[in-house]
Design a protein around this motif. Structure first.
Motif, PDB file in Angstrom:
ATOM      1  N   TYR A 170       0.834  -1.196   0.000  1.00  0.00           N
ATOM      2  CA  TYR A 170       0.000   0.000   0.000  1.00  0.00           C
ATOM      3  C   TYR A 170       0.871   1.249   0.000  1.00  0.00           C
ATOM      4  CZ  TYR A 170      -3.779  -3.110   1.381  1.00  0.00           C
ATOM      5  OH  TYR A 170      -4.698  -4.123   1.417  1.00  0.00           O
ATOM      6  N   LEU A 223      -7.907   3.870  -3.023  1.00  0.00           N
ATOM      7  CA  LEU A 223      -8.903   3.424  -2.054  1.00  0.00           C
ATOM      8  C   LEU A 223      -9.545   4.596  -1.319  1.00  0.00           C
ATOM      9  CD1 LEU A 223      -6.959   0.373  -0.574  1.00  0.00           C
ATOM     10  CD2 LEU A 223      -8.682   0.382  -2.390  1.00  0.00           C
ATOM     11  N   PRO A 282     -10.091   5.672   3.612  1.00  0.00           N
ATOM     12  CA  PRO A 282     -10.764   4.743   4.519  1.00  0.00           C
ATOM     13  C   PRO A 282     -10.392   5.047   5.974  1.00  0.00           C
ATOM     14  CG  PRO A 282      -8.874   3.689   3.534  1.00  0.00           C
ATOM     15  CD  PRO A 282      -9.007   5.031   2.888  1.00  0.00           C
ATOM     16  N   PHE A 319      -9.424  -4.628   4.350  1.00  0.00           N
ATOM     17  CA  PHE A 319      -9.786  -4.689   2.939  1.00  0.00           C
ATOM     18  C   PHE A 319      -9.976  -6.136   2.507  1.00  0.00           C
ATOM     19  CE2 PHE A 319      -6.909  -1.081   3.582  1.00  0.00           C
ATOM     20  CZ  PHE A 319      -7.760  -0.047   3.237  1.00  0.00           C
ATOM     21  N   ILE A 336      -9.701  -8.157  -0.875  1.00  0.00           N
ATOM     22  CA  ILE A 336      -9.176  -7.993  -2.230  1.00  0.00           C
ATOM     23  C   ILE A 336      -9.451  -9.263  -3.013  1.00  0.00           C
ATOM     24  CG2 ILE A 336      -7.083  -7.571  -3.585  1.00  0.00           C
ATOM     25  CD1 ILE A 336      -5.983  -6.262  -0.957  1.00  0.00           C
ATOM     26  N   VAL A 394     -11.579  -4.192  -4.698  1.00  0.00           N
ATOM     27  CA  VAL A 394     -11.284  -4.033  -3.282  1.00  0.00           C
ATOM     28  C   VAL A 394     -12.545  -3.545  -2.577  1.00  0.00           C
ATOM     29  CG1 VAL A 394      -9.838  -2.888  -1.571  1.00  0.00           C
ATOM     30  CG2 VAL A 394      -8.904  -3.421  -3.829  1.00  0.00           C
ATOM     31  N   VAL A 417     -13.839  -2.209   1.143  1.00  0.00           N
ATOM     32  CA  VAL A 417     -13.407  -1.746   2.459  1.00  0.00           C
ATOM     33  C   VAL A 417     -14.360  -2.366   3.478  1.00  0.00           C
ATOM     34  CG1 VAL A 417     -13.033   0.262   3.928  1.00  0.00           C
ATOM     35  CG2 VAL A 417     -12.523   0.401   1.485  1.00  0.00           C
TER      36      VAL A 417
END
Length: 164
Positions: A119, A137, A140, A146, A148, A158, A160
């Protein structure tokens, strides 16, 4: 045997990292940081600061150009062993610059089959660095999880999830 690396003039972790013991939020300089020099309370600094060693300090094969004060990115392992490229908020796309970006993509390709993820974070914004694409993303919650998945067409999705 080579000498272990030291921070030198780098103090970027004093800005980009959360330090709960000091009520220091992400993205603000620690009040104890002498920017470019080090901690003014080094001998009595919190355990979180004592224990933290960024990826550049830990990996002597990483070039000097990736030292955080030069790249504007701190590499570390986040929750669940995720590789995090934590950008200085003043340089939110620093993770996209070479030679770092190629390394992040290579680490993503190597870990993807094992479920390891990479990330980039420019707090509060987060991106998943997948092998074939980068997925924004958004912002968040800090404790978000997450899910995936990759569809039959190879597209990564993805979701959340709420905090555990």
């Amino acid at each position: 045997m080579a000498e272990p690396r030291t921070c030198g003039a780098c103090t970027l972790c004093c800005k980009t990292m959360l330090i709960e013991a000091l009520n220091k939020p992400i993205g603000q300089w620690c009040v104890h940081c002498d920017i470019g020099k080090g901690c003014k309370t080094y001998e009595t600094r919190p355990q979180a600061c004592r224990a933290f060693r960024c990826g550049w300090l830990q990996d002597p094969s990483m070039p000097d150009s990736l030292r955080p004060d030069r790249s504007k990115v701190i590499l570390d392992l986040g929750p669940d062993g995720r590789l995090m490229a934590r950008c200085d908020a003043a340089n939110p796309t620093a993770w996209k610059k070479e030679p770092l970006y190629s390394r992040l993509k290579a680490w993503s390709r190597m870990g993807w089959a094992r479920g390891d993820t990479v990330y980039a974070v420019a707090f509060p914004r987060v991106w998943l660095i997948a092998p074939d694409e980068d997925i924004d993303l958004g912002t968040p919650p800090a404790d978000a999880r997450f899910h995936i998945s990759r569809g039959p067409d190879g597209k990564v999705t993805v979701a959340v999830l709420p905090p555990a």
